[in-house]
Scaffold this active site. Structure first.
Site, PDB file in Angstrom:
ATOM      1  N   GLU A  46       1.834  -1.900  17.838  1.00  0.00           N
ATOM      2  CA  GLU A  46       3.255  -2.053  17.499  1.00  0.00           C
ATOM      3  C   GLU A  46       3.928  -0.676  17.513  1.00  0.00           C
ATOM      4  OE1 GLU A  46       3.756  -2.549  13.249  1.00  0.00           O
ATOM      5  OE2 GLU A  46       5.581  -3.746  13.510  1.00  0.00           O
ATOM      6  N   ASN A 111      11.873  -5.637  17.031  1.00  0.00           N
ATOM      7  CA  ASN A 111      10.542  -5.030  17.095  1.00  0.00           C
ATOM      8  C   ASN A 111       9.784  -5.848  18.161  1.00  0.00           C
ATOM      9  OD1 ASN A 111       7.958  -4.082  16.624  1.00  0.00           O
ATOM     10  ND2 ASN A 111       8.225  -3.999  14.400  1.00  0.00           N
ATOM     11  N   LYS A 128       9.406  -9.722  17.182  1.00  0.00           N
ATOM     12  CA  LYS A 128       8.756 -10.001  15.880  1.00  0.00           C
ATOM     13  C   LYS A 128       9.563 -10.998  15.051  1.00  0.00           C
ATOM     14  CE  LYS A 128       6.653  -7.235  12.123  1.00  0.00           C
ATOM     15  NZ  LYS A 128       6.396  -5.825  11.728  1.00  0.00           N
ATOM     16  N   GLU A 147      11.812  -2.013   7.478  1.00  0.00           N
ATOM     17  CA  GLU A 147      11.892  -2.836   8.699  1.00  0.00           C
ATOM     18  C   GLU A 147      13.044  -3.825   8.628  1.00  0.00           C
ATOM     19  OE1 GLU A 147       8.703  -4.387  11.150  1.00  0.00           O
ATOM     20  OE2 GLU A 147       7.323  -3.608   9.653  1.00  0.00           O
ATOM     21  N   CYS A 173       2.097  -7.266  13.881  1.00  0.00           N
ATOM     22  CA  CYS A 173       1.759  -6.774  12.542  1.00  0.00           C
ATOM     23  C   CYS A 173       1.855  -7.833  11.448  1.00  0.00           C
ATOM     24  CB  CYS A 173       2.603  -5.549  12.201  1.00  0.00           C
ATOM     25  SG  CYS A 173       1.890  -4.668  10.800  1.00  0.00           S
ATOM     26  N   ASN A 198       1.075  -1.614  12.355  1.00  0.00           N
ATOM     27  CA  ASN A 198       1.167  -0.370  11.562  1.00  0.00           C
ATOM     28  C   ASN A 198       1.084  -0.819  10.114  1.00  0.00           C
ATOM     29  OD1 ASN A 198       2.548   2.270  13.126  1.00  0.00           O
ATOM     30  ND2 ASN A 198       2.972   0.305  14.119  1.00  0.00           N
TER      31      ASN A 198
HETATM   32  N1  CDT Z   1       4.473  -3.150  10.388  1.00  0.00           N
HETATM   33  C1  CDT Z   1       4.200  -4.127   9.513  1.00  0.00           C
HETATM   34  O1  CDT Z   1       4.612  -5.259   9.682  1.00  0.00           O
HETATM   35  N2  CDT Z   1       3.519  -3.776   8.402  1.00  0.00           N
HETATM   36  C2  CDT Z   1       3.290  -4.663   7.321  1.00  0.00           C
HETATM   37  C3  CDT Z   1       3.346  -3.904   6.055  1.00  0.00           C
HETATM   38  C4  CDT Z   1       3.679  -4.771   4.930  1.00  0.00           C
HETATM   39  S1  CDT Z   1       4.104  -3.893   3.543  1.00  0.00           S
HETATM   40  C5  CDT Z   1       5.763  -3.787   3.560  1.00  0.00           C
HETATM   41  C6  CDT Z   1       1.979  -5.422   7.400  1.00  0.00           C
HETATM   42  O2  CDT Z   1       1.984  -6.622   7.107  1.00  0.00           O
HETATM   43  O3  CDT Z   1       0.945  -4.838   7.692  1.00  0.00           O
END
Ligand code: CDT
Length: 311
Positions: A46, A111, A128, A147, A173, A198
Protein backbone atom coordinates in the site's frame (compact mmCIF):
# COMPACT_ATOMS: atom_id res chain seq x y z
CA UNK A 1 -2.20 -27.37 -13.71
CA UNK A 2 -2.75 -23.60 -13.44
CA UNK A 3 0.16 -22.11 -11.54
CA UNK A 4 1.40 -18.58 -10.97
CA UNK A 5 4.85 -17.84 -9.62
CA UNK A 6 4.13 -14.96 -7.23
CA UNK A 7 6.58 -12.50 -5.71
CA UNK A 8 5.64 -10.46 -2.65
CA UNK A 9 7.91 -7.40 -2.66
CA UNK A 10 8.10 -6.10 0.89
CA UNK A 11 9.44 -2.57 1.33
CA UNK A 12 11.33 -1.15 4.25
CA UNK A 13 10.72 2.45 5.33
CA UNK A 14 10.43 5.32 2.84
CA UNK A 15 11.61 8.58 4.34
CA UNK A 16 9.83 11.89 3.90
CA UNK A 17 12.58 13.32 1.71
CA UNK A 18 12.97 10.24 -0.55
CA UNK A 19 11.87 11.15 -4.08
CA UNK A 20 9.49 9.03 -6.19
CA UNK A 21 12.35 8.37 -8.60
CA UNK A 22 14.52 7.01 -5.75
CA UNK A 23 11.71 4.76 -4.56
CA UNK A 24 11.12 3.46 -8.08
CA UNK A 25 14.80 2.41 -8.20
CA UNK A 26 14.10 0.25 -5.13
CA UNK A 27 11.01 -1.22 -6.81
CA UNK A 28 13.02 -1.97 -9.94
CA UNK A 29 15.63 -3.84 -7.90
CA UNK A 30 12.88 -6.03 -6.39
CA UNK A 31 11.37 -6.52 -9.84
CA UNK A 32 14.72 -7.76 -11.20
CA UNK A 33 15.08 -10.16 -8.27
CA UNK A 34 11.59 -11.39 -9.12
CA UNK A 35 12.62 -11.93 -12.71
CA UNK A 36 15.60 -14.02 -11.60
CA UNK A 37 13.18 -16.09 -9.50
CA UNK A 38 10.91 -16.54 -12.57
CA UNK A 39 8.02 -14.63 -11.02
CA UNK A 40 5.05 -13.78 -13.22
CA UNK A 41 3.31 -11.47 -10.75
CA UNK A 42 4.82 -9.13 -8.14
CA UNK A 43 2.77 -7.50 -5.39
CA UNK A 44 4.03 -4.23 -3.89
CA UNK A 45 2.62 -2.68 -0.69
CA UNK A 46 0.00 0.00 0.00
CA UNK A 47 1.22 3.57 -0.74
CA UNK A 48 4.42 2.09 -2.13
CA UNK A 49 5.75 5.30 -3.70
CA UNK A 50 5.96 7.61 -0.69
CA UNK A 51 6.25 7.78 3.04
CA UNK A 52 2.99 7.08 4.93
CA UNK A 53 1.95 10.76 4.88
CA UNK A 54 -1.42 10.37 6.71
CA UNK A 55 0.55 10.34 9.95
CA UNK A 56 0.88 14.15 9.70
CA UNK A 57 -1.97 16.65 10.01
CA UNK A 58 -2.33 19.57 7.59
CA UNK A 59 -5.11 22.10 8.07
CA UNK A 60 -5.81 22.13 4.35
CA UNK A 61 -6.86 18.66 3.15
CA UNK A 62 -4.87 19.36 -0.02
CA UNK A 63 -1.75 19.97 2.04
CA UNK A 64 -0.39 16.54 1.12
CA UNK A 65 -1.38 16.58 -2.54
CA UNK A 66 2.26 16.33 -3.66
CA UNK A 67 2.21 12.75 -2.32
CA UNK A 68 -0.58 11.75 -4.75
CA UNK A 69 -0.40 10.50 -8.34
CA UNK A 70 -2.50 12.30 -10.94
CA UNK A 71 -1.66 9.80 -13.68
CA UNK A 72 -0.52 6.19 -13.73
CA UNK A 73 2.02 5.69 -15.07
CA UNK A 74 3.44 9.16 -14.61
CA UNK A 75 6.95 10.31 -15.47
CA UNK A 76 8.49 8.79 -12.30
CA UNK A 77 6.61 5.48 -12.46
CA UNK A 78 6.99 4.93 -16.22
CA UNK A 79 10.35 3.08 -15.77
CA UNK A 80 8.64 0.50 -13.55
CA UNK A 81 5.90 -0.14 -16.12
CA UNK A 82 8.46 -0.35 -18.94
CA UNK A 83 10.78 -2.72 -17.11
CA UNK A 84 7.94 -4.98 -15.96
CA UNK A 85 6.71 -5.28 -19.54
CA UNK A 86 10.24 -5.97 -20.80
CA UNK A 87 10.64 -8.72 -18.18
CA UNK A 88 7.14 -10.08 -18.78
CA UNK A 89 6.10 -9.61 -15.15
CA UNK A 90 2.74 -8.30 -14.01
CA UNK A 91 2.42 -6.29 -10.82
CA UNK A 92 0.09 -4.71 -8.27
CA UNK A 93 1.15 -1.30 -6.96
CA UNK A 94 -0.44 0.75 -4.18
CA UNK A 95 -0.42 4.56 -4.41
CA UNK A 96 -2.36 7.69 -3.43
CA UNK A 97 -4.66 8.71 -6.29
CA UNK A 98 -5.81 12.28 -6.92
CA UNK A 99 -8.55 12.33 -9.55
CA UNK A 100 -9.32 14.95 -12.14
CA UNK A 101 -12.15 17.30 -11.12
CA UNK A 102 -15.59 15.71 -11.54
CA UNK A 103 -18.61 17.39 -13.16
CA UNK A 104 -18.95 19.60 -10.07
CA UNK A 105 -15.30 20.58 -10.19
CA UNK A 106 -14.44 18.44 -7.14
CA UNK A 107 -11.28 16.33 -6.98
CA UNK A 108 -11.26 13.00 -5.13
CA UNK A 109 -8.53 11.28 -3.15
CA UNK A 110 -8.36 7.48 -2.97
CA UNK A 111 -5.99 4.89 -1.55
CA UNK A 112 -5.65 2.90 -4.76
CA UNK A 113 -3.94 -0.21 -6.13
CA UNK A 114 -3.44 -0.74 -9.85
CA UNK A 115 -3.01 -4.20 -11.40
CA UNK A 116 -0.93 -4.54 -14.56
CA UNK A 117 -0.65 -7.70 -16.71
CA UNK A 118 2.58 -9.19 -18.05
CA UNK A 119 2.08 -7.46 -21.41
CA UNK A 120 1.83 -4.05 -19.72
CA UNK A 121 -1.96 -3.74 -20.06
CA UNK A 122 -3.88 -2.43 -17.06
CA UNK A 123 -6.14 -5.19 -15.72
CA UNK A 124 -8.00 -2.92 -13.31
CA UNK A 125 -7.76 -0.92 -10.13
CA UNK A 126 -9.05 -1.16 -6.59
CA UNK A 127 -9.85 1.77 -4.29
CA UNK A 128 -9.72 1.09 -0.55
CA UNK A 129 -13.15 0.52 0.98
CA UNK A 130 -12.43 0.42 4.74
CA UNK A 131 -10.65 3.65 5.71
CA UNK A 132 -9.26 3.45 9.27
CA UNK A 133 -8.12 6.10 11.73
CA UNK A 134 -9.57 9.60 12.15
CA UNK A 135 -10.05 12.82 10.18
CA UNK A 136 -9.52 15.53 12.81
CA UNK A 137 -6.28 16.71 14.37
CA UNK A 138 -5.44 14.56 17.42
CA UNK A 139 -2.11 15.98 18.59
CA UNK A 140 -2.16 13.91 21.81
CA UNK A 141 -1.08 10.88 19.76
CA UNK A 142 2.65 10.26 19.35
CA UNK A 143 1.81 9.99 15.65
CA UNK A 144 -1.53 10.32 13.89
CA UNK A 145 -3.46 8.06 11.52
CA UNK A 146 -5.36 10.56 9.37
CA UNK A 147 -6.44 8.27 6.55
CA UNK A 148 -10.03 9.39 7.03
CA UNK A 149 -8.90 12.97 6.32
CA UNK A 150 -6.85 12.19 3.24
CA UNK A 151 -8.83 9.39 1.57
CA UNK A 152 -12.46 8.94 0.61
CA UNK A 153 -14.20 5.61 1.14
CA UNK A 154 -14.54 3.90 -2.23
CA UNK A 155 -18.03 2.99 -3.34
CA UNK A 156 -16.76 0.69 -6.07
CA UNK A 157 -16.74 -2.40 -3.86
CA UNK A 158 -14.46 -5.39 -4.40
CA UNK A 159 -14.17 -6.16 -8.12
CA UNK A 160 -12.30 -9.23 -9.32
CA UNK A 161 -10.60 -9.62 -12.66
CA UNK A 162 -9.58 -12.38 -15.04
CA UNK A 163 -5.81 -12.41 -15.26
CA UNK A 164 -2.71 -14.43 -14.38
CA UNK A 165 -4.40 -17.72 -15.38
CA UNK A 166 -7.18 -17.21 -12.89
CA UNK A 167 -9.47 -14.81 -11.05
CA UNK A 168 -7.71 -12.15 -9.00
CA UNK A 169 -8.70 -9.34 -6.66
CA UNK A 170 -7.19 -6.71 -4.41
CA UNK A 171 -7.71 -5.25 -0.97
CA UNK A 172 -5.76 -2.71 1.05
CA UNK A 173 -4.43 -2.92 4.58
CA UNK A 174 -7.36 -2.37 6.97
CA UNK A 175 -9.64 -4.20 4.50
CA UNK A 176 -7.86 -7.40 5.48
CA UNK A 177 -9.34 -7.33 8.97
CA UNK A 178 -12.94 -7.51 7.64
CA UNK A 179 -14.36 -10.90 6.63
CA UNK A 180 -16.72 -9.14 4.19
CA UNK A 181 -13.71 -8.19 2.07
CA UNK A 182 -12.78 -11.79 1.31
CA UNK A 183 -16.37 -13.02 1.03
CA UNK A 184 -17.31 -10.34 -1.51
CA UNK A 185 -14.45 -11.60 -3.68
CA UNK A 186 -15.01 -15.24 -2.70
CA UNK A 187 -18.54 -14.98 -4.10
CA UNK A 188 -16.97 -13.98 -7.43
CA UNK A 189 -14.65 -17.01 -7.40
CA UNK A 190 -11.45 -15.20 -6.47
CA UNK A 191 -8.27 -17.30 -6.50
CA UNK A 192 -5.63 -14.72 -5.54
CA UNK A 193 -6.26 -11.77 -3.18
CA UNK A 194 -3.44 -9.23 -3.16
CA UNK A 195 -3.18 -7.04 -0.07
CA UNK A 196 -0.65 -4.29 0.66
CA UNK A 197 -0.39 -2.83 4.15
CA UNK A 198 1.18 -0.17 6.40
CA UNK A 199 0.46 -1.27 9.97
CA UNK A 200 2.00 0.70 12.83
CA UNK A 201 2.87 -1.53 15.78
CA UNK A 202 1.61 1.10 18.23
CA UNK A 203 -2.18 1.37 18.30
CA UNK A 204 -2.96 4.51 20.28
CA UNK A 205 -6.65 3.80 21.13
CA UNK A 206 -5.68 0.49 22.79
CA UNK A 207 -1.93 -0.13 23.19
CA UNK A 208 -2.79 -3.54 24.66
CA UNK A 209 -3.11 -4.68 21.04
CA UNK A 210 0.48 -3.70 20.16
CA UNK A 211 1.96 -7.06 21.09
CA UNK A 212 -0.70 -8.83 19.04
CA UNK A 213 -0.18 -6.97 15.74
CA UNK A 214 1.71 -9.86 14.13
CA UNK A 215 -0.82 -12.41 15.36
CA UNK A 216 -3.82 -10.40 14.16
CA UNK A 217 -2.18 -9.82 10.77
CA UNK A 218 -1.82 -13.50 10.06
CA UNK A 219 -5.05 -14.49 11.81
CA UNK A 220 -7.30 -12.44 9.50
CA UNK A 221 -5.49 -13.20 6.25
CA UNK A 222 -5.19 -16.94 6.96
CA UNK A 223 -8.89 -17.10 7.88
CA UNK A 224 -9.84 -15.16 4.72
CA UNK A 225 -7.82 -17.55 2.58
CA UNK A 226 -9.22 -20.73 4.11
CA UNK A 227 -12.86 -19.63 4.34
CA UNK A 228 -12.90 -18.63 0.67
CA UNK A 229 -10.50 -21.19 -0.79
CA UNK A 230 -8.13 -18.56 -2.17
CA UNK A 231 -4.48 -17.60 -2.18
CA UNK A 232 -3.75 -14.44 -0.18
CA UNK A 233 -0.63 -12.36 -0.67
CA UNK A 234 -0.02 -9.92 2.20
CA UNK A 235 2.74 -7.39 1.55
CA UNK A 236 4.07 -4.91 4.10
CA UNK A 237 5.84 -1.61 4.14
CA UNK A 238 7.60 -2.39 7.40
CA UNK A 239 10.38 -1.14 9.63
CA UNK A 240 10.80 2.23 11.32
CA UNK A 241 9.69 5.06 9.05
CA UNK A 242 10.02 8.64 10.30
CA UNK A 243 10.15 7.31 13.87
CA UNK A 244 7.10 5.02 13.52
CA UNK A 245 7.66 1.28 13.67
CA UNK A 246 5.46 -0.75 11.32
CA UNK A 247 4.81 -4.46 11.03
CA UNK A 248 6.63 -6.46 8.38
CA UNK A 249 5.76 -10.20 8.22
CA UNK A 250 4.96 -10.19 4.48
CA UNK A 251 3.55 -13.60 3.62
CA UNK A 252 1.96 -15.78 0.97
CA UNK A 253 -0.94 -17.93 2.19
CA UNK A 254 -2.40 -21.01 0.49
CA UNK A 255 -6.14 -21.81 0.17
CA UNK A 256 -5.64 -24.17 3.11
CA UNK A 257 -4.85 -21.16 5.29
CA UNK A 258 -1.23 -22.22 5.66
CA UNK A 259 1.59 -19.70 5.26
CA UNK A 260 3.88 -21.05 2.56
CA UNK A 261 6.41 -18.20 2.48
CA UNK A 262 7.22 -15.39 4.89
CA UNK A 263 9.68 -12.47 4.99
CA UNK A 264 12.43 -12.65 7.57
CA UNK A 265 13.45 -8.98 7.58
CA UNK A 266 11.75 -5.61 8.08
CA UNK A 267 13.35 -4.10 4.96
CA UNK A 268 13.17 -4.44 1.19
CA UNK A 269 12.80 -8.18 0.63
CA UNK A 270 11.28 -10.40 -2.03
CA UNK A 271 9.60 -13.65 -1.07
CA UNK A 272 8.11 -16.04 -3.61
CA UNK A 273 5.80 -19.01 -3.95
CA UNK A 274 4.44 -21.02 -6.85
CA UNK A 275 0.68 -20.77 -6.39
CA UNK A 276 -1.32 -23.72 -7.71
CA UNK A 277 -4.66 -22.09 -8.53
CA UNK A 278 -6.37 -25.48 -8.88
CA UNK A 279 -5.75 -25.97 -5.14
CA UNK A 280 -8.53 -23.38 -4.59
CA UNK A 281 -11.16 -25.80 -5.93
CA UNK A 282 -10.36 -28.30 -3.19
CA UNK A 283 -11.89 -25.87 -0.72
CA UNK A 284 -14.39 -24.11 -3.00
CA UNK A 285 -15.97 -27.42 -4.07
CA UNK A 286 -16.01 -29.23 -0.72
CA UNK A 287 -16.28 -27.69 2.76
CA UNK A 288 -16.83 -24.18 1.34
CA UNK A 289 -19.08 -25.08 -1.58
CA UNK A 290 -21.05 -21.85 -1.27
CA UNK A 291 -23.85 -22.84 -3.63
CA UNK A 292 -24.72 -25.87 -1.49
CA UNK A 293 -24.08 -24.70 2.04
CA UNK A 294 -24.42 -20.91 2.31
CA UNK A 295 -27.67 -19.52 3.76
CA UNK A 296 -27.85 -15.91 2.55
CA UNK A 297 -31.44 -15.61 3.75
CA UNK A 298 -30.01 -16.07 7.27
CA UNK A 299 -27.49 -13.26 6.82
CA UNK A 300 -29.84 -10.29 6.21
CA UNK A 301 -28.11 -8.05 8.72
CA UNK A 302 -24.75 -8.34 7.01
CA UNK A 303 -25.94 -6.61 3.85
CA UNK A 304 -28.25 -4.06 5.45
CA UNK A 305 -27.11 -3.11 8.95
CA UNK A 306 -23.96 -1.09 9.77
CA UNK A 307 -23.59 -0.81 13.56
CA UNK A 308 -24.63 -3.14 16.37
CA UNK A 309 -28.29 -3.20 17.43
CA UNK A 310 -28.56 -4.97 20.76
CA UNK A 311 -31.75 -6.86 21.78
N1 CDT B 1 -2.97 1.48 6.50
C1 CDT B 1 -3.88 0.89 7.29
O1 CDT B 1 -5.01 0.67 6.91
N2 CDT B 1 -3.49 0.63 8.56
C2 CDT B 1 -4.38 0.14 9.55
C3 CDT B 1 -4.01 0.73 10.85
C4 CDT B 1 -5.14 0.75 11.77
S1 CDT B 1 -4.86 1.73 13.12
C5 CDT B 1 -5.52 3.21 12.76
C6 CDT B 1 -4.42 -1.37 9.67
O2 CDT B 1 -5.52 -1.91 9.82
O3 CDT B 1 -3.38 -2.02 9.68
Amino acid sequence: MRTVNIGAAQLGPISKDESRAEVVIRLLELLRQASEANCELVVFPELALTTFFPRWYTQDVGGHDHYYETEMPGPDTRPLFDEAKRLGIGFALGYAELTDPDADGVVHRFNTTILVERDGSVVGHYRKVHIPGHDGDEPWRSFQHLERRYFEESDEGFPVFRGFNGIVGMATCNDRRWPETYREMGLQGVEIVMIGYNTPIHYAPDPGQNALQGFHNHLCMQAGAYQNGTWVVGVAKGGTEEGVESLAQTCIIAPSGQIVSQAISTGDELITAVADLDWCAKYKETLFDFSTYRRPEMYQRIGTQKGVITP
